[in-house]
Write a protein that holds these residues in place. Structure first.
Motif, PDB file in Angstrom:
ATOM      1  N   PRO A   1       0.846  -1.192  -0.065  1.00  0.00           N
ATOM      2  CA  PRO A   1      -0.127   0.121   0.234  1.00  0.00           C
ATOM      3  C   PRO A   1       0.982   1.281   0.044  1.00  0.00           C
ATOM      4  CG  PRO A   1       0.062  -0.741   1.981  1.00  0.00           C
ATOM      5  CD  PRO A   1       0.852  -1.777   1.607  1.00  0.00           C
TER       6      PRO A   1
ATOM      7  N   ASP B   1       1.663  14.560   6.696  1.00  0.00           N
ATOM      8  CA  ASP B   1       0.693  15.916   6.981  1.00  0.00           C
ATOM      9  C   ASP B   1       1.219  17.292   6.997  1.00  0.00           C
ATOM     10  OD1 ASP B   1      -2.313  15.171   7.295  1.00  0.00           O
ATOM     11  OD2 ASP B   1      -1.544  13.804   8.819  1.00  0.00           O
TER      12      ASP B   1
ATOM     13  N   HIS C   1       3.534   7.343   8.752  1.00  0.00           N
ATOM     14  CA  HIS C   1       2.688   8.492   8.833  1.00  0.00           C
ATOM     15  C   HIS C   1       3.237   9.496   9.759  1.00  0.00           C
ATOM     16  CE1 HIS C   1      -1.388  10.493   9.867  1.00  0.00           C
ATOM     17  NE2 HIS C   1      -0.696  11.113   9.069  1.00  0.00           N
TER      18      HIS C   1
ATOM     19  N   LEU D   1      -4.693  14.664   9.035  1.00  0.00           N
ATOM     20  CA  LEU D   1      -5.537  13.538   8.950  1.00  0.00           C
ATOM     21  C   LEU D   1      -6.246  12.909  10.339  1.00  0.00           C
ATOM     22  CD1 LEU D   1      -3.309  11.546   6.347  1.00  0.00           C
ATOM     23  CD2 LEU D   1      -5.663  12.506   5.827  1.00  0.00           C
ATOM     24  N   ALA D   2      -5.259  12.575  11.350  1.00  0.00           N
ATOM     25  CA  ALA D   2      -5.839  12.141  12.465  1.00  0.00           C
ATOM     26  C   ALA D   2      -6.553  13.093  13.352  1.00  0.00           C
ATOM     27  CB  ALA D   2      -4.636  11.814  13.492  1.00  0.00           C
TER      28      ALA D   2
ATOM     29  N   ALA E   1     -10.470  12.214  14.410  1.00  0.00           N
ATOM     30  CA  ALA E   1     -10.803  12.360  15.530  1.00  0.00           C
ATOM     31  C   ALA E   1     -12.013  13.237  15.753  1.00  0.00           C
ATOM     32  CB  ALA E   1      -9.670  12.792  16.556  1.00  0.00           C
TER      33      ALA E   1
ATOM     34  N   GLU F   1      -1.939   4.688  14.791  1.00  0.00           N
ATOM     35  CA  GLU F   1      -1.185   4.674  13.600  1.00  0.00           C
ATOM     36  C   GLU F   1      -0.577   3.677  13.069  1.00  0.00           C
ATOM     37  OE1 GLU F   1      -0.704   7.513  11.836  1.00  0.00           O
ATOM     38  OE2 GLU F   1      -1.321   9.241  13.120  1.00  0.00           O
ATOM     39  N   PRO F   2      -0.155   3.630  11.725  1.00  0.00           N
ATOM     40  CA  PRO F   2      -0.406   4.510  10.868  1.00  0.00           C
ATOM     41  C   PRO F   2      -1.690   4.484  10.268  1.00  0.00           C
ATOM     42  CG  PRO F   2       0.755   2.624   9.733  1.00  0.00           C
ATOM     43  CD  PRO F   2       0.593   2.437  11.024  1.00  0.00           C
ATOM     44  N   VAL F   3      -2.333   5.123   9.174  1.00  0.00           N
ATOM     45  CA  VAL F   3      -3.582   5.040   8.748  1.00  0.00           C
ATOM     46  C   VAL F   3      -3.999   3.916   8.303  1.00  0.00           C
ATOM     47  CG1 VAL F   3      -3.361   7.422   7.916  1.00  0.00           C
ATOM     48  CG2 VAL F   3      -2.492   5.670   6.388  1.00  0.00           C
TER      49      VAL F   3
ATOM     50  N   LEU G   1      -7.322   2.835   3.168  1.00  0.00           N
ATOM     51  CA  LEU G   1      -7.594   4.030   1.916  1.00  0.00           C
ATOM     52  C   LEU G   1      -8.211   3.563   1.095  1.00  0.00           C
ATOM     53  CD1 LEU G   1      -4.185   4.288   3.101  1.00  0.00           C
ATOM     54  CD2 LEU G   1      -4.229   6.423   2.006  1.00  0.00           C
TER      55      LEU G   1
ATOM     56  N   PHE H   1      -8.770   5.545  10.059  1.00  0.00           N
ATOM     57  CA  PHE H   1      -7.941   5.082  11.232  1.00  0.00           C
ATOM     58  C   PHE H   1      -8.575   3.987  12.141  1.00  0.00           C
ATOM     59  CE2 PHE H   1      -6.162   9.194  10.170  1.00  0.00           C
ATOM     60  CZ  PHE H   1      -4.767   9.018  10.308  1.00  0.00           C
TER      61      PHE H   1
ATOM     62  N   THR I   1      -1.696  -1.488   6.949  1.00  0.00           N
ATOM     63  CA  THR I   1      -2.605  -0.728   6.132  1.00  0.00           C
ATOM     64  C   THR I   1      -3.042  -1.196   4.738  1.00  0.00           C
ATOM     65  OG1 THR I   1      -1.085   0.964   6.970  1.00  0.00           O
ATOM     66  CG2 THR I   1      -2.184   1.638   4.934  1.00  0.00           C
TER      67      THR I   1
END
Lengths: 190, 190
Positions: free
Chosen positions: A109, A115, A182, B88-89, B93, B108-110, B113, B126, B180
């Motif tokens: 992936p 970010d 990330h 993103l986080a 949230a 973490e991580p994402v 997707l 997440f 992920t």
């Protein structure tokens, strides 16, 4: 839960009717939005994705020397703004072809996400196997070259998100296992 | 490398000077852009990120019943458009708090997707540990509830990206290892 961002409001006129915009908080919202004073259209401003690759061939990584600002003359990974109608992977492969004239096989992936909230961007990189030595500078690139891990020009990198992606890649390559990473950048990146 | 996307051009007037827009391919570009006929500003249209969480407590997953269209009355994971100025986080949230009044610790991580190129969106989830049973319906939500893995209302899910995230989560939970996941949706969702 989120601090106000420091991005300057840039919308002055309504894209639907051409009338003047005012910044106010719409009903059922909690944020300042660009709202048309005539047709009441609310114009949202959302973060943008920059997509790119870490192209590798054997033990070497391909970098591009930038022919445009920001970062003219500095080294970077091939990357650029994702376009509507394409996937993250398609965008990353497209940018790699445009900037380095290189054809790659992306590895899923996604590998590195960074970010950058204060500029409203997310930088997303895939690992990408170069098919061969057939690469060259695209029109936004002065030069392309392959670098061994101990040859990376760390002091001449254009962007911190590129530095982070390369650091993760080299650390993972050294230990022999790649995982998605990330990070959040809180300082200005050129 | 990318097929033209099917998103309808929606910009009619320049956000900088209010003059009429025309769609044409600018110099050094290869795509149709909204270009101002007076000040020549090029207006780019980029994909948007939807961010959310898979909130869990023990062996159960929290879902929200939607109080708004699209998908009114269907179940979903808490998620919404990422805002400028947040990570993103932080966005994930925030949406979890707004839609389910729930406080979570993101992992973490994402995790998941999902690209949806034909609508210009990327849906990013997440995994998120619920702190406690203190959750409730937010103003865009009719109800919130915890579901065991074999209780998920698969036929009543609002979005395919939610289905994909839940399928990945339950499969990974079953085998005891989370990685992920990245998917591309080519059919219309919602």
């Amino acid at each position: 839960m989120t601090e106000p961002h420091s991005l300057t409001p840039t919308i002055k006129f309504c894209s639907q009717c051409g009338s003047a915009i005012e910044y106010r908080i719409p009903p059922d919202d909690s944020r300042l939005r660009a709202v048309c004073t005539v047709c009441a259209t609310v114009h949202y401003d959302n973060p943008k994705c920059v997509v790119g690759t870490i192209p590798f061939l054997g033990d070497k990584i391909l970098l591009c020397k930038r022919a445009i600002e920001p970062g003219y003359g500095m080294w970077t990974l091939p990357a650029g703004f994702m376009e509507c109608g394409e996937s993250l992977a398609q965008g990353a492969a497209r940018e790699t072809f445009e900037e380095a004239c290189a054809t790659v096989d992306l590895i899923e992936p996604v590998y590195s996400l960074v970010d950058i909230p204060h500029i409203g961007q997310i930088h997303i990189f895939f690992r990408a196997q170069l098919r061969d030595h057939d690469f060259a500078a695209g029109h936004e690139t002065l030069a392309v070259a392959l670098f061994a891990h101990d040859e990376i020009p760390w002091q001449e990198l254009a962007f911190n998100s590129v530095r982070v992606a390369l650091q993760s890649f080299i650390a993972d390559a050294t230990r022999g296992e790649f995982n998605t990473h990330h990070h959040v950048r809180t300082l200005t990146v050129s």
